[in-house]
Design an enzyme around this catalytic site. Structure first.
Site, mmCIF file in Angstrom:
data_model
loop_
_atom_site.group_PDB
_atom_site.id
_atom_site.type_symbol
_atom_site.label_atom_id
_atom_site.label_comp_id
_atom_site.label_asym_id
_atom_site.label_seq_id
_atom_site.Cartn_x
_atom_site.Cartn_y
_atom_site.Cartn_z
ATOM 1 N N ARG A 149 -56.674 -20.009 33.689
ATOM 2 C CA ARG A 149 -55.848 -21.171 33.995
ATOM 3 C C ARG A 149 -54.390 -20.757 33.805
ATOM 4 O O ARG A 149 -54.077 -19.824 33.068
ATOM 5 C CB ARG A 149 -56.169 -22.332 33.056
ATOM 6 N N LYS A 174 -59.015 -24.860 27.575
ATOM 7 C CA LYS A 174 -59.113 -26.308 27.709
ATOM 8 C C LYS A 174 -60.095 -26.846 26.681
ATOM 9 O O LYS A 174 -61.172 -26.293 26.489
ATOM 10 C CB LYS A 174 -59.584 -26.653 29.126
ATOM 11 N N HIS A 243 -53.066 -21.683 40.680
ATOM 12 C CA HIS A 243 -54.484 -21.954 40.486
ATOM 13 C C HIS A 243 -55.336 -21.568 41.702
ATOM 14 O O HIS A 243 -56.565 -21.496 41.600
ATOM 15 C CB HIS A 243 -54.716 -23.423 40.122
ATOM 16 N N ARG A 246 -57.123 -18.583 40.656
ATOM 17 C CA ARG A 246 -58.300 -18.906 39.838
ATOM 18 C C ARG A 246 -59.451 -19.405 40.722
ATOM 19 O O ARG A 246 -60.601 -18.989 40.549
ATOM 20 C CB ARG A 246 -57.920 -19.962 38.801
ATOM 21 N N HIS A 269 -65.688 -23.628 31.851
ATOM 22 C CA HIS A 269 -66.057 -25.020 32.159
ATOM 23 C C HIS A 269 -67.081 -25.519 31.146
ATOM 24 O O HIS A 269 -68.084 -24.853 30.897
ATOM 25 C CB HIS A 269 -66.670 -25.123 33.560
ATOM 26 N N TYR A 278 -67.643 -25.014 43.577
ATOM 27 C CA TYR A 278 -67.408 -23.763 44.301
ATOM 28 C C TYR A 278 -68.590 -23.374 45.180
ATOM 29 O O TYR A 278 -68.439 -22.545 46.077
ATOM 30 C CB TYR A 278 -67.086 -22.638 43.310
#
Length: 301
Positions: A149, A174, A243, A246, A269, A278
């Site tokens: 990120r 995150k 991003h 990413r 995640h 994705y």
């Protein structure tokens, strides 16, 4: 609507301003959102707030949705209506909150934009002509190599990188989660070139991996601007956000491996449903893989 119903709304907005100390922008938003409900009431000849039922709130939100109002905006409108009815309940001007269990329609999830492998190669093989570009190339290579990120890239310190082991540690991703990530060969080479130059630029006590010309840590916004400048200088027409590197990392890795769990771990995640987005980016490729590999995908001639 009746005068006493209008007075109740005015009292609610006054309470927001005086007791809740809401900003003028917030109060305008509440007035606008509840104003849409007032227009619905007028179209249905509903005179007072106590006459509204849950079915009315659902019909109102459904009508707004048909007008093309986004799910996010409808969620905000419902929140304003719930807050207003909670106020009416406290003042004993309503017997229930008809918006309490009404939900906005689900937002269709936008697919992230990605670059194909040739576009990535064009971006990262454009060459460098200054110390700052050597740094920038190391940033962009690492971004794409490890699927970081933007905030994670900016937060990297020298101690987080282990070039002999070809790995890096994200200390606080995150949700405050940490993870260990591999670094690809191209990124390792770019980092080695940058670290040789970093010694001349970084302030004595600076621990950041990527520093500015002033010798201090490079922030997320500066990284965004450097990528935009890189694209302009290298003649890359497409507008790139960091991003996208990413997203491209995730898409390309999933396309090659079809290992959703591994990609989830690498991206950091918490929920695999976030990673599953994705899988929609290259469905045609996956369908071709299925047709070739599955023993019962094709009819026998």
């Amino acid at each position: 609507m009746r005068t006493d119903a209008e007075h109740a709304l005015t009292a609610f907005l006054d309470q927001l301003q005086v007791e809740a100390r809401a900003s003028e922008h917030t109060i305008k938003s509440y007035r606008r959102d509840i104003g849409h409900l007032i227009r619905y009431c007028e179209s249905k000849a509903i005179d007072h707030w106590i006459d509204l039922k849950q079915s009315d709130i659902r019909a109102h939100i459904a009508g707004r949705h048909r007008q093309g109002i986004s799910s996010k905006s409808l969620q905000r409108e419902l929140s304003a209506i719930r807050s207003f009815y909670n106020f009416l309940l406290k003042k004993r001007l309503a017997e229930s909150n008809p918006a309490q269990y009404v939900k906005a329609p689900k937002q269709s999830r936008k697919l992230p934009k990605t670059l194909d492998v040739d576009q990535i190669s064009g971006l990262l093989e454009a060459g460098t002509s200054s110390v700052l570009e050597i740094r920038d190339l190391a940033m962009f290579e690492l971004f794409y190599s490890s699927g970081l990120r933007l905030s994670e890239l900016a937060a990297l310190s020298l101690a987080d990188i282990d070039l002999p082991d070809r790995s890096l540690a994200v200390r606080s991703g995150k949700g405050g989660k940490s993870r260990l990530l591999p670094i690809g060969g191209k990124a390792v080479s770019a980092l080695e070139n940058w670290l040789a130059q970093r010694l001349k630029m970084a302030a004595a006590a600076e621990s950041a991996l990527f520093v500015s010309s002033r010798g201090t840590r490079l922030g997320p916004r500066s990284i965004q601007l450097r990528l935009a400048q890189w694209c302009r200088k290298k003649g890359i027409a497409e507008h790139l956000h960091p991003h996208m590197l990413r997203h491209s990392f995730a898409s390309h890795l999933l396309e090659s491996s079809q290992d959703l769990r591994a990609v989830q771990e690498l991206l950091g995640h918490s929920n695999i449903s976030t990673t599953q987005i994705y899988t929609h980016l290259d469905f045609q490729h996956l369908a071709e893989v299925y047709d070739k590999a599955h023993p019962r995908a094709k009819k026998k001639s």
